[in-house]
Structure formats: C-alpha cells, structure tokens
Scaffold this motif. Structure first.
Motif, mmCIF file in Angstrom:
data_model
loop_
_atom_site.group_PDB
_atom_site.id
_atom_site.type_symbol
_atom_site.label_atom_id
_atom_site.label_comp_id
_atom_site.label_asym_id
_atom_site.label_seq_id
_atom_site.Cartn_x
_atom_site.Cartn_y
_atom_site.Cartn_z
ATOM 1 N N GLY A 134 0.829 -1.195 0.000
ATOM 2 C CA GLY A 134 0.000 0.000 0.000
ATOM 3 C C GLY A 134 0.860 1.240 0.000
ATOM 4 N N LYS A 135 0.205 2.404 -0.062
ATOM 5 C CA LYS A 135 0.916 3.677 -0.151
ATOM 6 C C LYS A 135 1.875 3.897 1.007
ATOM 7 C CE LYS A 135 -1.679 6.942 -2.973
ATOM 8 N NZ LYS A 135 -2.455 8.214 -2.954
ATOM 9 N N LEU B 63 -13.274 10.513 11.614
ATOM 10 C CA LEU B 63 -12.117 11.386 11.856
ATOM 11 C C LEU B 63 -11.311 11.611 10.576
ATOM 12 C CD1 LEU B 63 -10.889 9.848 15.227
ATOM 13 C CD2 LEU B 63 -11.735 12.182 14.926
ATOM 14 N N LEU B 64 -11.318 10.630 9.685
ATOM 15 C CA LEU B 64 -10.589 10.769 8.418
ATOM 16 C C LEU B 64 -11.208 11.864 7.556
ATOM 17 C CD1 LEU B 64 -9.552 7.998 9.435
ATOM 18 C CD2 LEU B 64 -9.457 7.276 7.047
ATOM 19 N N ILE C 271 -8.348 13.041 5.016
ATOM 20 C CA ILE C 271 -7.595 11.862 4.588
ATOM 21 C C ILE C 271 -8.425 11.091 3.558
ATOM 22 C CG2 ILE C 271 -6.648 9.643 5.319
ATOM 23 C CD1 ILE C 271 -4.975 11.928 6.248
ATOM 24 N N ASN C 272 -7.834 10.793 2.412
ATOM 25 C CA ASN C 272 -8.505 9.994 1.398
ATOM 26 C C ASN C 272 -8.421 8.511 1.748
ATOM 27 O OD1 ASN C 272 -9.104 12.233 -0.289
ATOM 28 N ND2 ASN C 272 -7.002 12.168 -1.082
ATOM 29 N N LEU C 273 -9.471 7.755 1.432
ATOM 30 C CA LEU C 273 -9.452 6.320 1.687
ATOM 31 C C LEU C 273 -8.293 5.644 0.954
ATOM 32 C CD1 LEU C 273 -13.182 5.116 1.688
ATOM 33 C CD2 LEU C 273 -11.558 5.061 3.575
ATOM 34 N N ASP D 106 -16.547 2.098 3.561
ATOM 35 C CA ASP D 106 -16.247 3.528 3.602
ATOM 36 C C ASP D 106 -16.318 4.015 5.045
ATOM 37 O OD1 ASP D 106 -15.916 6.222 3.271
ATOM 38 O OD2 ASP D 106 -17.423 6.439 1.706
ATOM 39 N N ILE D 107 -15.201 3.887 5.760
ATOM 40 C CA ILE D 107 -15.198 4.276 7.170
ATOM 41 C C ILE D 107 -15.332 5.785 7.347
ATOM 42 C CG2 ILE D 107 -13.922 2.248 7.944
ATOM 43 C CD1 ILE D 107 -11.398 3.958 7.996
#
Length: 246
Positions: free
Chosen positions: A105-106, A184-185, A190-192, A224-225
C-alpha cells in the motif's frame, strides 16, 4: 510366433498400466496443488474484519485548542476455526500461528501489527512488547483467552490488530462534539486511497497429529469508514485459501 505376440501384448499391458498409474499420480498431484487438504480436522469458519479510526489527545497544546488530537486508523482481524464435521479424524489444536506478513500500500512502511494485551484494561496497547515482529502464536487451551493468546483446542477465535498510526492530526475550536471513529478521516481530509492496503499472511494450524498451512489475503480497511465510522466485513468462503500439510 504366438510366444512373440504374447510377449508384445504383455509389454503393451505393462506399459499401459505404467502410463495409467503415472497419469493418475499426476492428476492427484495437480488436484492437491489446486485444492489442497480436503479432510482437515479443523477448518476456517470465518474471518471478520472491523475497520475504524481512533484518536489520542496530544500532550502539547500551545495554541490551547479545544480539540488537538493525533489520529490512528485500525483494522481488527478475527479468525475463527471450527471442527470439520466432514472429517472423522479425532484431533485437537496445539497452536495456531500467523506469520510471513506482507503489507502492500501507499504507506505500508508505517503499518504495524499488534497482539491483544491486558495493559490498563485495554484490548490493544501500542508498546513495543505487544508488536508482532515476525509471527503471532495462539496456544491451544480449554477455552479462548485473547489476553493470554489462547485458542480453544476444539475450535475458537484468534485476534490481532493492523494499525496505521498517526496518519493525521486535527486541531479545532469549532466542533461541539467529535466522533472518535472512521469519520475522523473526513475531518482531517484523509482519502481512503491513502490508507488502503493489501495484507497477506500464512495461517498455520498445528494439531496433535500434523500441521496445515494456507495463505490469506485481505483488503483493508473494509467499506467507507469516512462515512460510516465503523465497518464490518465477514468472509465465509475460503476457496482461495489452500491448506497443505507441512
């Protein structure tokens, strides 16, 4: 002349048997490679993932913000084993080990894996001694106990956490209330895509008679949190996890 013909026929029959046996052996080997064990005494019942986020108030707050927090994104993984009703093998679980973790992942280098613990009554605490460095092992016992890393030896559940720590921070005087979950994201922009990872790991089920190993792959976080806050995903189809004896 008849003797020569008989010899040729016998050789032909022997050759046919050899070819048939080789073909059957090859077929069995290929089937085992693709399907693995079909009569394990214990099998996966389900893998459940709960994804969300949490926050901790910063120790320093020079601007005296009402809200001044660091944000973590986490995924709790529950793996449940059960006795195989189709198997006539009498056995018990000696231990279950998770190892060879691979994270893609990133920001995969920031991801840490933690075992449950009993520090201050918390299910998870992020001290180094609770970090999973190489492998995580649950020992077979009379009943489940995540705090002692025990799994019921006739089938039970193991748990670990995949943590993306300090992914962002948030400071504000405007909010009357903040929900300490995946939303909170959204607040911290913050992007998923920035927290999505692929987690791979080996599951080794060791019974009193033999060991079985399979490799699992999970896409995290689930759902999608940012909108839902907390998301849950349950896997009950394990055709893609092939267990073999080791």
């Amino acid at each position: 002349m008849n003797k020569i013909i008989k010899n040729k026929i016998n050789k032909g029959v022997v050759l046919a048997i050899i070819v048939l046996a080789f073909g059957l052996s090859l077929s069995i080997m290929l089937k085992y490679k693709t399907e693995g064990e079909t009569n394990m005494p214990f099998i996966l019942k389900k893998i459940q993932t709960i994804s969300s986020a949490e926050a901790k108030t910063k120790a320093e707050n020079p601007e005296n913000y009402k809200w001044n927090i660091d944000i973590n994104q986490y995924n709790d993984i529950y793996i449940e084993l059960q006795k195989n009703s189709q198997s006539d093998l009498i056995s018990y679980i000696e231990q279950v080990t998770l190892e060879n973790f691979e994270i893609k992942g990133k920001n995969s280098e920031k991801i840490k894996i933690y075992m449950p613990n009993s520090t201050e009554g918390k299910r998870f605490s992020y001290e180094d001694n609770f970090k999973v460095e190489g492998a995580l092992t649950y020992k077979g016992a009379s009943e489940n106990n995540e705090k002692t890393l025990s799994i019921a030896n006739q089938g039970g559940t193991i748990l670990f956490r995949v943590l993306n720590q300090n992914i962002s921070e948030y400071s504000s005087n405007d909010d009357e209330e903040i929900m300490y979950d995946g939303r909170l994201l959204e607040k911290s922009n913050i992007n998923l895509e920035d927290v999505k990872i692929t987690l791979e790991f080996d599951i080794i089920i060791q019974t009193d008679k033999t060991k079985y190993k399979g490799r699992a792959t999970l896409e995290l976080p689930t759902g999608d949190i940012k909108k839902e806050g907390v998301t849950t995903n349950t896997i009950e189809n394990f055709e893609n996890i092939v267990f073999k004896r080791i």
